[in-house]
Write an enzyme that holds these catalytic residues in place. Sequence first.
Site, short mmCIF file in Angstrom:
data_model
loop_
_atom_site.label_atom_id
_atom_site.label_comp_id
_atom_site.label_asym_id
_atom_site.label_seq_id
_atom_site.Cartn_x
_atom_site.Cartn_y
_atom_site.Cartn_z
CB THR A 127 79.35 -28.93 -42.83
OG1 THR A 127 80.29 -29.21 -43.86
CG2 THR A 127 79.78 -29.64 -41.55
CB SER A 185 72.10 -32.04 -37.81
OG SER A 185 71.50 -30.77 -37.64
N GLY A 232 72.91 -25.86 -44.53
CA GLY A 232 72.08 -25.31 -43.46
C GLY A 232 72.58 -23.95 -43.02
CB ALA A 233 71.73 -21.03 -42.04
N GLY A 287 79.07 -25.55 -36.92
CA GLY A 287 79.82 -26.81 -37.03
C GLY A 287 81.30 -26.58 -37.32
CD GLU A 310 79.55 -24.52 -43.58
OE1 GLU A 310 79.39 -23.39 -43.10
OE2 GLU A 310 79.13 -25.55 -43.01
C1 5RP Z 1 78.33 -25.71 -40.11
C2 5RP Z 1 77.18 -24.83 -40.42
C3 5RP Z 1 75.82 -25.45 -40.40
O1 5RP Z 1 75.20 -25.19 -41.60
C4 5RP Z 1 75.02 -24.85 -39.29
O2 5RP Z 1 75.74 -25.00 -38.08
C5 5RP Z 1 73.64 -25.48 -39.17
O3 5RP Z 1 73.77 -26.79 -38.72
P1 5RP Z 1 72.52 -27.71 -38.42
O4 5RP Z 1 71.91 -28.06 -39.73
O5 5RP Z 1 73.13 -28.90 -37.71
O6 5RP Z 1 71.58 -26.95 -37.53
O7 5RP Z 1 77.31 -23.67 -40.70
O8 5RP Z 1 79.53 -25.01 -40.10
#
Ligand code: 5RP
Length: 225
Positions: free
Chosen positions: A33, A35, A87-88, A102, A108
């Site tokens: 989850t 971007s 992502g992270a 997110g 996750e």
């Molecule tokens: C959501 C997450 C996402 O992986 C993390 O927030 C990174 O998001 P983005 O790719 O938008 O920077 O852990 O719960």
Amino acid sequence: MLTQQELKQQAADAALALIEPLIGPDVVIGVGTGSTADLFIDGLARFKGRLRGTVASSERSAARLAGHGLAVLDLNDVTAMPVYVDGADEIDARLHMIKGGGGALTREKIVASVAERFICIADESKLVERLGGFPLPVEVIPMARQAVARALAALGGQPRLRDGFTTDNGNVILDVAGLRIDDAPALEAAVNNLPGVVTCGLFARAGADVALLATQDGVRRLDRA
Ligand code: 5RP
């Protein structure tokens, strides 16, 4: 100079190239989850009809996957997944992560736990020497919000309720700033052990297996030692 969006796209593309040899009619891909994960989902659409399906870590990702015509399966109907891609918010050289910006951290962690490998995709700004600059998200059952906040303060953090946010599981998030993370697996266990905590956003006891970090000079791959 590539923009952050272009870097995220490069990381997503690198993950798609890495998983392409795995694609087959019985294969299920775990999907994260955020971007960066959104860009991965958009690219995954090219495998439509060549996969059994996907398992999503959030309602948001499930909707995006379904919008591309990709099958979204219930995790209860899936026994094996070769990879989970996500992502992270922060990742260190040991491939320990902070996730949950997110708010999807619990699902996750669940989907990742079923996958054989966790592939983390991010732009290089997410790579840190020490985890903890990003406030640690903690998913909490609503009635335990204050009790857990006091316990997190006793651990040295400054918890703040994420305003107006409810997780896909009907819970709240406390974002905890100021934690000193010397031993990420130990802190993950300690926070997860507090009554009322569903899970915290430290992914250290089971971190990423591979990180694909997009830099201005190409995608850098880190493998877990
Ligand atoms: C959501 C997450 C996402 O992986 C993390 O927030 C990174 O998001 P983005 O790719 O938008 O920077 O852990 O719960």
